[in-house]
Scaffold this motif. Structure first.
Motif, PDB file in Angstrom:
ATOM      1  N   PHE B  54       4.237  22.641   4.330  1.00  0.00           N
ATOM      2  CA  PHE B  54       3.903  22.993   2.865  1.00  0.00           C
ATOM      3  C   PHE B  54       2.966  21.639   2.414  1.00  0.00           C
ATOM      4  CE2 PHE B  54       4.298  25.645  -0.811  1.00  0.00           C
ATOM      5  CZ  PHE B  54       4.233  24.565  -1.900  1.00  0.00           C
ATOM      6  N   GLN B  55       3.852  20.410   2.669  1.00  0.00           N
ATOM      7  CA  GLN B  55       3.113  19.392   2.247  1.00  0.00           C
ATOM      8  C   GLN B  55       1.652  19.121   2.615  1.00  0.00           C
ATOM      9  OE1 GLN B  55       4.508  15.814   4.467  1.00  0.00           O
ATOM     10  NE2 GLN B  55       4.523  14.758   2.572  1.00  0.00           N
ATOM     11  N   ALA B  56       1.429  19.395   3.921  1.00  0.00           N
ATOM     12  CA  ALA B  56       0.207  19.146   4.687  1.00  0.00           C
ATOM     13  C   ALA B  56      -0.955  20.034   4.185  1.00  0.00           C
ATOM     14  CB  ALA B  56       0.354  19.435   6.279  1.00  0.00           C
ATOM     15  N   ALA B  57      -0.434  21.258   3.896  1.00  0.00           N
ATOM     16  CA  ALA B  57      -1.478  22.304   3.294  1.00  0.00           C
ATOM     17  C   ALA B  57      -1.488  22.377   1.790  1.00  0.00           C
ATOM     18  CB  ALA B  57      -1.015  23.666   3.911  1.00  0.00           C
ATOM     19  N   GLY B  58      -0.513  21.856   1.209  1.00  0.00           N
ATOM     20  CA  GLY B  58      -0.495  22.144  -0.332  1.00  0.00           C
ATOM     21  C   GLY B  58      -1.005  21.401  -1.218  1.00  0.00           C
ATOM     22  N   SER B  59      -1.450  19.940  -1.044  1.00  0.00           N
ATOM     23  CA  SER B  59      -2.228  19.434  -2.012  1.00  0.00           C
ATOM     24  C   SER B  59      -2.994  19.909  -2.937  1.00  0.00           C
ATOM     25  CB  SER B  59      -2.442  17.918  -1.705  1.00  0.00           C
ATOM     26  OG  SER B  59      -1.382  16.996  -1.736  1.00  0.00           O
ATOM     27  N   GLN B  60      -4.006  20.648  -2.085  1.00  0.00           N
ATOM     28  CA  GLN B  60      -5.221  21.044  -2.565  1.00  0.00           C
ATOM     29  C   GLN B  60      -4.871  22.231  -3.655  1.00  0.00           C
ATOM     30  OE1 GLN B  60      -6.566  23.020   1.470  1.00  0.00           O
ATOM     31  NE2 GLN B  60      -7.949  23.403  -0.172  1.00  0.00           N
ATOM     32  N   TYR B  61      -3.695  22.874  -3.483  1.00  0.00           N
ATOM     33  CA  TYR B  61      -3.521  23.926  -4.462  1.00  0.00           C
ATOM     34  C   TYR B  61      -2.744  23.361  -5.636  1.00  0.00           C
ATOM     35  CZ  TYR B  61      -5.154  26.731  -0.815  1.00  0.00           C
ATOM     36  OH  TYR B  61      -5.911  27.314   0.533  1.00  0.00           O
ATOM     37  N   PHE B  62      -2.457  22.182  -5.604  1.00  0.00           N
ATOM     38  CA  PHE B  62      -1.595  21.501  -6.724  1.00  0.00           C
ATOM     39  C   PHE B  62      -2.494  20.463  -7.427  1.00  0.00           C
ATOM     40  CE2 PHE B  62       2.777  23.357  -6.708  1.00  0.00           C
ATOM     41  CZ  PHE B  62       2.546  24.122  -5.836  1.00  0.00           C
ATOM     42  N   ASN B  63      -3.721  20.917  -7.819  1.00  0.00           N
ATOM     43  CA  ASN B  63      -4.558  19.870  -8.390  1.00  0.00           C
ATOM     44  C   ASN B  63      -4.671  18.590  -7.473  1.00  0.00           C
ATOM     45  OD1 ASN B  63      -5.003  21.530 -10.418  1.00  0.00           O
ATOM     46  ND2 ASN B  63      -3.642  20.600 -11.937  1.00  0.00           N
ATOM     47  N   ASP B  64      -4.658  18.696  -6.317  1.00  0.00           N
ATOM     48  CA  ASP B  64      -4.742  17.508  -5.455  1.00  0.00           C
ATOM     49  C   ASP B  64      -3.783  16.404  -5.709  1.00  0.00           C
ATOM     50  OD1 ASP B  64      -8.409  17.717  -5.445  1.00  0.00           O
ATOM     51  OD2 ASP B  64      -7.112  18.397  -3.736  1.00  0.00           O
ATOM     52  N   GLN B 276      -0.339  30.671  -2.906  1.00  0.00           N
ATOM     53  CA  GLN B 276      -1.581  30.242  -2.101  1.00  0.00           C
ATOM     54  C   GLN B 276      -1.508  29.433  -0.805  1.00  0.00           C
ATOM     55  OE1 GLN B 276      -3.780  28.586  -5.609  1.00  0.00           O
ATOM     56  NE2 GLN B 276      -5.159  30.402  -5.617  1.00  0.00           N
ATOM     57  N   VAL B 277      -0.601  28.565  -1.362  1.00  0.00           N
ATOM     58  CA  VAL B 277      -0.415  27.366  -0.045  1.00  0.00           C
ATOM     59  C   VAL B 277       0.300  28.237   1.087  1.00  0.00           C
ATOM     60  CG1 VAL B 277       1.002  25.493   0.747  1.00  0.00           C
ATOM     61  CG2 VAL B 277       0.272  25.672  -1.661  1.00  0.00           C
ATOM     62  N   ILE B 278       1.061  29.048   1.073  1.00  0.00           N
ATOM     63  CA  ILE B 278       1.539  30.023   2.215  1.00  0.00           C
ATOM     64  C   ILE B 278       0.586  30.913   2.814  1.00  0.00           C
ATOM     65  CG2 ILE B 278       3.635  31.489   2.653  1.00  0.00           C
ATOM     66  CD1 ILE B 278       5.177  29.980   0.330  1.00  0.00           C
ATOM     67  N   ALA B 279      -0.299  31.419   2.047  1.00  0.00           N
ATOM     68  CA  ALA B 279      -1.194  32.249   2.525  1.00  0.00           C
ATOM     69  C   ALA B 279      -2.200  31.563   3.062  1.00  0.00           C
ATOM     70  CB  ALA B 279      -1.619  33.103   1.276  1.00  0.00           C
ATOM     71  N   SER B 280      -2.345  30.353   2.946  1.00  0.00           N
ATOM     72  CA  SER B 280      -3.407  29.686   3.599  1.00  0.00           C
ATOM     73  C   SER B 280      -3.544  29.380   5.153  1.00  0.00           C
ATOM     74  CB  SER B 280      -3.484  28.079   3.036  1.00  0.00           C
ATOM     75  OG  SER B 280      -2.514  27.115   3.529  1.00  0.00           O
ATOM     76  N   GLN B 281      -4.809  29.205   5.645  1.00  0.00           N
ATOM     77  CA  GLN B 281      -4.722  29.135   7.003  1.00  0.00           C
ATOM     78  C   GLN B 281      -4.085  27.937   7.692  1.00  0.00           C
ATOM     79  OE1 GLN B 281      -6.519  31.596   8.798  1.00  0.00           O
ATOM     80  NE2 GLN B 281      -5.779  30.420  10.548  1.00  0.00           N
ATOM     81  N   GLU B 282      -4.362  26.733   6.876  1.00  0.00           N
ATOM     82  CA  GLU B 282      -3.497  25.658   7.419  1.00  0.00           C
ATOM     83  C   GLU B 282      -1.946  25.744   7.616  1.00  0.00           C
ATOM     84  OE1 GLU B 282      -4.967  22.269   4.887  1.00  0.00           O
ATOM     85  OE2 GLU B 282      -3.913  20.967   6.213  1.00  0.00           O
ATOM     86  N   PHE B 283      -1.540  26.178   6.479  1.00  0.00           N
ATOM     87  CA  PHE B 283      -0.014  26.317   6.453  1.00  0.00           C
ATOM     88  C   PHE B 283       0.472  27.433   7.529  1.00  0.00           C
ATOM     89  CE2 PHE B 283       3.978  26.227   4.886  1.00  0.00           C
ATOM     90  CZ  PHE B 283       4.664  27.481   4.854  1.00  0.00           C
ATOM     91  N   ASN B 284      -0.317  28.332   7.788  1.00  0.00           N
ATOM     92  CA  ASN B 284      -0.064  29.422   8.795  1.00  0.00           C
ATOM     93  C   ASN B 284      -0.200  28.802  10.340  1.00  0.00           C
ATOM     94  OD1 ASN B 284       0.812  32.268   8.159  1.00  0.00           O
ATOM     95  ND2 ASN B 284      -0.477  31.468   6.412  1.00  0.00           N
ATOM     96  N   ASP B 285      -1.393  28.024  10.285  1.00  0.00           N
ATOM     97  CA  ASP B 285      -1.390  27.150  11.644  1.00  0.00           C
ATOM     98  C   ASP B 285      -0.564  26.347  12.253  1.00  0.00           C
ATOM     99  OD1 ASP B 285      -5.157  26.933  11.231  1.00  0.00           O
ATOM    100  OD2 ASP B 285      -3.938  28.677  11.910  1.00  0.00           O
ATOM    101  N   ILE B 286      -0.106  25.433  11.084  1.00  0.00           N
ATOM    102  CA  ILE B 286       0.968  24.393  11.304  1.00  0.00           C
ATOM    103  C   ILE B 286       2.044  25.248  11.770  1.00  0.00           C
ATOM    104  CG2 ILE B 286       2.205  22.728  10.581  1.00  0.00           C
ATOM    105  CD1 ILE B 286       0.010  21.913   9.032  1.00  0.00           C
TER     106      ILE B 286
END
Lengths: 510, 324, 147
Positions: B54-64, B276-286
């Protein structure tokens, strides 16, 4: 074909990005290890998120570098300040600080660097050569065997205590086992001795106790000495940073033996660098030519634990890479890192991802060599710490103790534990109660209890599970011998030494 | 002397002023500062890895804004869960919550209940599974259960801790099948897996992800999973339901929660972004790299699920008399 | 030393006895397990036996009686100041309590160079703060000042 693969793999390690991050890792590792309260586990866990942005290999290698660096780093304050920076360095304190008191701290530091690097290289070599086979052997260790190992380890308390304070050492050990039972029972799950306090539910944290009885108690001693007017210890002469050949020669068998033990113990999941440091030190007292001097500033007494704990660090990669089993908390984090990079440890690593595997091996070797360089460069700087005026050093150390104890779990309760234990040991230390048995007991007591009880649950109450295993029999016998040695020795001597000296100078049955 | 003391005090206050964190500055829109996730378990474990994904994929969805992950372990999760709900409820202090938030209060005297938190999103649901060694004579779950029926309390099933979630799964299974096992507790899933490898125990009850390496390389055999449908990663393995056993989906689910005092707006805002984070490709890949499934539930569904779980476990724990 | 040793030993023994009694309430084992109270009781019994042995040994020895001297008292006082520091840290926060503590300590240890003391106190605090808070994400003592 294979050779090409190896060459490529080694080359990967020397890519600028990888190489530089490894240097950073080693330096950070040493610093983290040197701060009491920060452990190798914390260091690796803290760097984990940073590795996501990196490619798999540099990410992994930086964690490995931090690991080796931290295991070495703990010995720095152990030797210079009688305070282990990590639990694995708790044994190094014994002879290391003695040497510092005698003005020989520089030599102790040199040897500890060489020992640590030797241990790391030796265990990596073992890993490369016989990892899969060794892993299978390690699997033969189950609950009964771990119990026997813990018992054997606990018996070390006896041999580490001099005859004068033998019963006090035992008392401390028993005290340690007793307080380690605070918390949740491992087999039934009931809370024990917690008085409803949520902080005690997790048991007394080990690191705050370590900091308290070594660092804080030592601070109180230093203050007392300051008031008494005792200025400083004999100045340390450093002619050259490098260890003397005579020291190296003196320690060569020690290092070989300890590296072997350390690697083997690293291969066993559940045995960490701290346990192996104690066991190796104990074995050195059994076998070494210099055993009489151990405890009084014997250089081999520094070499043994330092070699062993680094060898265990390397050895813990054996179960990790071959079976995907983390041997201790640090390898658990590294396993997490591997997994997140999509690397699957286990047989697959050895067959399908050989290049990565060889790169990891090369990386382990290179990080140890880097450690050698970094540590020697830093040596003079580390020793300078001692020349800081004690009055300034003391409050800073206290602040570090407090923050270090707090940082483990972000819990102020741990700080109180640290302070209380520190006061207790300051007082009790004056009456001849030693510190080391407490540490051994805190580590091995829980292990002994839960493995014993789990063995019985597995066997439905039958004690035969213990003597059916040859490993158990051997270890328990050794433990019993060690435990009863103080009682048996005088009896042996009386029986075997004739009352009047015989013509052939008598026999020594030890 | 006096000058010196005032100098120190002045310097101290200056330092203090410089280091005061911007923390949730009143009025600034959420999120405008660092988001702190706290995991109640050790680094490297499944919960920790989920949080770090979540941390790795999340920043961009939380105003960086930076997202941090810290671990506060102890008491099987109890140590942090007792503190997590006492943190600021402004949306910046997040607890990574697991099934233990429900089970612990039912099993022991702890100073928290599931009502102390507001459930924002569920991230992952690793279903429990029964795994045996490939060298064993049991090829289906029924084989194992038959042997357990003939030899009550002899089949040794390892778990990650007394009354931990995988152990509760073993209890649920033994209840549904009418057999009894010998429960062998270990200090986590990893030692239990090692024990199975070494042949010390007959089976483990941990999640499929925790044994996936060994199942894939043929060392272990996965007999069944406690999920509503077959796992994507192991499509040949039947669910308990398919085998006619009334074992509900049991797993060590993980999600994000805020202290109960958090306002509806903050929860909604957090939920929208977290989704949004959880749906993101990055999160799912990790997550898939780590063998963790992504199972999303929004705040309303998650809260309802937690209540269901509370009722379910309360019944089970009472029936089995597991509370100490 | 002698009285101190005996007192300390008695404390350990009492602790053992307390644990022994408390262990009586603990769950007994099933299926072969010896129960939660077995080990604690065994250890406390050993502690009491060990304690008797120590006391007997101490009584026989001739060791110097005097224990308390002013240096030890002073260092204990300094230690208690550290305890006060932790209290104040919880109240005022790390960043405020620490420089004051270090400064106070230096004064008590006879360091009179005020400028040096001030500089050192603030620097150490800043470095530790930076390393632990920024690099390691350790939350340092939440207080009403939020620092």
């Amino acid at each position: 074909m294979e050779l090409e693969l190896v060459m490529t793999a080694v080359g990967n390690v020397f890519e600028p990005e990888t190489f530089i991050t490894m240097i950073v890792g080693v330096v950070l590792g040493v610093l983290i290890g040197a701060l009491p309260g920060l452990t190798a586990t914390m260091g690796v866990a803290l760097l984990l998120p940073l590795t996501f942005g990196m490619a798999p290999l540099p990410g992994l290698l930086v964690l490995i570098s931090v690991f080796f660096g931290a295991i070495y780093g703990g010995s720095i304050p152990a030797i210079l300040l009688k305070t282990p920076g990590t639990p694995a360095a708790a044994v190094t304190v014994i002879d290391g600080y003695e040497l510092t008191k005698q003005g020989l701290g520089g030599r102790a530091m040199s040897i500890s660097i060489v020992s640590a690097v030797f241990g790391g290289l030796f265990s990596t070599t073992v890993l490369i050569l016989v990892a899969p086979q060794l892993a299978q052997v390690a699997l033969r260790f189950n609950s009964p065997e771990y119990f026997a190992l813990a018992l054997f380890g606990l018996s070390i308390i006896i041999s580490l205590s001099s005859t004068a304070s033998l019963s006090k050492g035992i008392m401390v050990g028993l005290f340690g086992i007793l307080i380690s039972m605070i918390g949740v029972d491992p087999i039934i799950g009931v809370a024990r001795f917690t008085f409803g306090n949520i902080n005690l539910l997790g048991g007394l944290s080990f690191i705050p106790i370590l900091i308290g009885i070594f660092a804080f108690a030592q601070v109180l001693v230093m203050i007392e000495e300051l008031f008494m007017g005792k200025r400083s210890d004999p100045p340390m002469k450093i002619k050259s940073v490098f260890p003397r050949l005579s020291d190296l020669n003196r320690c060569k068998w020690t290092m070989l033996r300890s590296a072997t033990f350390g690697s083997l113990m690293g291969a066993m999941p559940g045995v960490g660098a701290d346990i192996s440091a104690y066991i190796s030190y104990n074995e050195e007292r059994r076998w070494s030519k210099h055993r009489e001097n151990m405890g009084n500033g014997e250089i081999a007494g520094v070499a043994a634990p330092e070699t062993a704990n680094s060898a265990t660090a390397g050895g813990s990669f054996i179960p990790l890479l071959t079976l995907g089993i983390p041997g201790d908390a640090v390898t658990a984090v590294i396993l997490g890192a591997l997994v997140m990079q999509g690397v699957r440890p286990g047989p697959a690593l050895f067959t399908e991802q050989r290049e990565l595997l060889y790169s990891i091996f090369s990386g382990m070797i290179v990080s140890n060599l880097l450690l050698l360089v970094v540590a020697f460069i830093g040596l003079r700087f580390f020793i300078k710490i001692l020349s800081i005026k004690k009055e300034f050093l003391i409050p800073a150390v206290v602040v570090l103790c407090v923050i270090g104890a707090f940082a483990i779990n972000n819990n102020i309760f741990d700080v109180w534990v640290m302070l209380i234990m520190g006061f207790i040991w300051y007082a009790v230390g004056k009456f001849g109660f030693p510190q080391s048995p407490l540490i051994i007991a805190l580590i091995l007591g829980p292990m002994a209890e839960r493995e014993f009880r789990r063995s019985l649950v597995l066997s439905n109450g039958s004690y035969s599970i213990f003597w059916e295993s040859p490993i158990v029999v051997v270890l328990v016998t050794l433990a019993m011998i060690t435990l009863f040695m103080p009682v048996l020795k005088p009896i042996f001597l009386k029986i075997f030494k004739p009352a009047k000296p015989a013509s052939n100078g008598g026999q020594d049955n030890e | 002397m006096k000058k010196a003391i005032s100098a120190v005090l002045a310097a101290t206050l200056l330092l203090a002023a410089c280091t005061t964190p911007g923390g949730g500055g009143g009025g600034a829109a959420f999120p405008s500062s660092t988001i702190n996730l706290t995991v109640a378990f050790g680094a490297g474990g499944g919960t920790d890895l989920t949080a770090r994904a979540f941390q790795a994929a999340g920043s961009q969805y939380f105003n960086d804004q930076p997202i941090t992950v810290s671990n506060v372990t102890g008491g099987g999760g109890a140590t942090w869960y007792s503190q997590g709900h006492l943190q600021d409820a402004d949306g910046y202090e997040v607890t990574v919550v697991t099934v233990e938030i429900v089970t612990l209060p039912l099993l022991q005297d702890v100073p928290f209940t599931p009502d102390d938190y507001r459930y924002v999103v569920m991230m992952n649901f690793p279903a429990a599974a029964i795994t045996v060694h490939a060298d064993s004579p049991w090829y289906t779950l029924q084989d194992l259960l038959d042997e357990a029926a003939e030899n009550p309390s002899q089949i040794r099933v390892g778990n990650s801790g007394v009354n931990a979630i995988w152990d509760l799964h073993t209890h649920a299974l033994s209840q549904a099948a009418g057999v009894s096992f010998n429960h062998i507790p270990y200090e986590g899933a990893a030692p239990a897996v090692v024990a199975l490898m070494a042949g010390e125990i007959d089976a483990v009850a941990v999640s499929a992800a925790e044994v996936s390496t060994q199942v894939l390389d043929g060392t272990f055999r996965l007999l069944a999973v406690a999920a509503s449908e077959r796992l994507d990663s192991f499509p040949d393995v039947p669910t308990h339901g398919e085998l006619g056993l009334d074992v509900p989906n049991i797993g060590g689910w993980r999600g994000l929660a805020l202290p109960a005092g958090a306002s509806d707006e903050v929860v909604a805002e957090f939920e929208a972004r977290a989704a949004q984070v959880i749906a993101s490709q990055e999160f799912n890949d990790i997550m898939s790299g780590a063998d963790l499934t992504v199972n999303f539930l929004g705040s309303a569904d998650f809260t309802a699920y937690v209540q269901e779980q509370q009722a379910f476990f309360a019944d089970m724990i009472e029936e089995l008399g597991l509370r100490e | 030393m002698k009285i101190g040793s005996i007192l300390a030993t008695l404390c350990f023994m009492i602790l053992g006895a307390v644990f022994f009694v408390l262990a009586g309430d603990l769950a007994s084992g099933s299926g072969g397990d010896v129960g939660a109270g077995f080990f604690p009781r065994a250890i406390s019994v050993l502690m009491i036996i060990c304690g008797i042995s120590i006391i007997m040994g101490e009584v026989r020895k001739n060791s110097p009686e005097l224990f308390f001297n002013s240096f030890i008292t002073k260092s204990i006082l300094m230690g208690l100041i550290s305890v006060a520091y932790v209290f104040f840290m919880e109240l005022l926060g790390f960043v405020i309590a620490t420089p004051i503590y270090i400064f106070a300590y230096l004064l008590l240890l006879d360091q009179r160079k005020m400028l040096m003391n001030t500089l050192y106190s603030v620097c150490v605090t800043a470095v530790v703060y930076y390393v632990f808070r920024e690099l390691l994400n350790v939350r340092l003592s939440v207080s009403f000042l939020g620092i």
